[in-house]
Write an enzyme that holds these catalytic residues in place. Structure first.
Site, PDB file in Angstrom:
ATOM      1  N   HIS A  43      -3.514  32.034  -3.071  1.00  0.00           N
ATOM      2  CA  HIS A  43      -4.917  32.340  -3.369  1.00  0.00           C
ATOM      3  C   HIS A  43      -5.050  33.864  -3.318  1.00  0.00           C
ATOM      4  CE1 HIS A  43      -6.065  28.159  -2.893  1.00  0.00           C
ATOM      5  NE2 HIS A  43      -5.445  28.122  -1.750  1.00  0.00           N
ATOM      6  N   CYS A 100      -1.934  26.518  -5.642  1.00  0.00           N
ATOM      7  CA  CYS A 100      -2.015  25.681  -4.447  1.00  0.00           C
ATOM      8  C   CYS A 100      -2.262  24.207  -4.771  1.00  0.00           C
ATOM      9  CB  CYS A 100      -3.078  26.234  -3.515  1.00  0.00           C
ATOM     10  SG  CYS A 100      -2.838  25.693  -1.821  1.00  0.00           S
TER      11      CYS A 100
HETATM   12  N1  GLN Z   1      -4.997  20.314   0.003  1.00  0.00           N
HETATM   13  C1  GLN Z   1      -3.732  21.011  -0.217  1.00  0.00           C
HETATM   14  C2  GLN Z   1      -3.047  21.371   1.100  1.00  0.00           C
HETATM   15  O1  GLN Z   1      -3.705  21.493   2.112  1.00  0.00           O
HETATM   16  C3  GLN Z   1      -3.959  22.262  -1.028  1.00  0.00           C
HETATM   17  C4  GLN Z   1      -4.818  23.281  -0.278  1.00  0.00           C
HETATM   18  C5  GLN Z   1      -5.281  24.413  -1.151  1.00  0.00           C
HETATM   19  O2  GLN Z   1      -5.457  24.300  -2.364  1.00  0.00           O
HETATM   20  N2  GLN Z   1      -5.542  25.592  -0.499  1.00  0.00           N
HETATM   21  O3  GLN Z   1      -1.854  21.571   1.097  1.00  0.00           O
END
Ligand code: GLN
Length: 243
Positions: free
Chosen positions: A193, A94
């Site tokens: 995740h 992510c």
């Molecule tokens: N901040 C990034 C987004 O919102 C990654 C989010 C995350 O790692 N879950 O796309």
């Protein structure tokens, strides 16, 4: 026989227990008698990439990603880019996946330069893409991978990289082109995740196999009794694909 794992920003990029991926890799190596050391490299720490056989970087909110920008310039970025080109395996989740790309444009239009290690870019939006999801893994012959996504960033892949696979249920890279994740040399990037690897033992072993083969030449990981892991995986596939 041992693998040295570098956990990048373990104290900053650890949304949704992404650290569990490192614990999973550690355990799957130890039960096979392969030594493993895990070293955290965070803000202000030097990165001597030659010391490591495998890199992990987890997810984070826009805020944490912004905190890291300063640290990710100069020597560290060059070390990460060189390690990627040198075929060192990475698992990036992510926000960590996004940061391997060229840039991130926030939902209110601020453009941040990221490492540029991969030919991809991300555009933040107001709509968050959240939920359990499922996608194919081309490296595993199209085997479904299950996970959980929560991102506002929409990631687009350039010509010199490939997706990990196609979305079967959920949003994936951007909710538009049906792709999920990225593959380039030995980099595996995904929005997943979950954390990802415990419920996807075949993917976990693919990544470990890649790192061991790169370090020791060909290497066959003995199969593990993944009944519990595979049952959890298959349950989610059935639930998400309404099979
Ligand atoms: N901040 C990034 C987004 O919102 C990654 C989010 C995350 O790692 N879950 O796309």
């Amino acid at each position: 026989m041992e693998l040295n794992i570098c956990h990048l920003y373990p104290d900053v990029l650890n949304l949704y227990g992404d650290r569990g991926n490192v614990l999973c890799m550690q355990r799957r190596l130890q039960v096979r008698g392969v030594g493993v050391t895990v070293t955290g490299v965070s803000v202000g720490d030097p990165l001597d990439a030659a010391k490591y056989d495998l890199f992990f970087i987890g997810g984070g909110q826009d805020f944490e990603q912004a905190v890291l920008l300063q640290d990710l310039t100069g020597a560290k970025t060059q070390a990460i880019c060189a390690a990627v080109e040198d075929g060192k395996p990475f698992l990036a989740i992510c926000g960590g996946y996004q940061m391997l790309g060229k840039s991130y444009t926030t939902w209110d239009g601020q453009e941040c330069e990221f490492t540029g290690a991969l030919d991809l870019w991300t555009v933040g939006g107001k709509k968050r893409m959240i939920g359990d999801y499922c996608f194919t893994c081309d490296d595993l012959g199209g085997e479904p991978v299950v996970g959980f996504e929560n991102h506002s960033g929409r990631t687009y892949l350039g010509a010199s990289v490939q997706p990990m696979g196609k979305v079967l249920a959920g949003f994936g890279n951007n909710g538009e082109d049906g792709t999920e994740g990225v593959r380039y040399r030995n980099v595996f990037g995904t929005y997943s995740h979950g954390c990802l690897l415990p419920k996807n033992p075949k993917l976990a072993d693919l990544i470990l196999q890649t790192a061991l083969a790169r370090k020791y030449g060909s290497f066959d990981l003995a199969p593990l009794p993944d009944t519990l892991e595979q049952t959890a995986h298959d349950y989610m596939v059935k639930r998400l694909l309404k099979k």
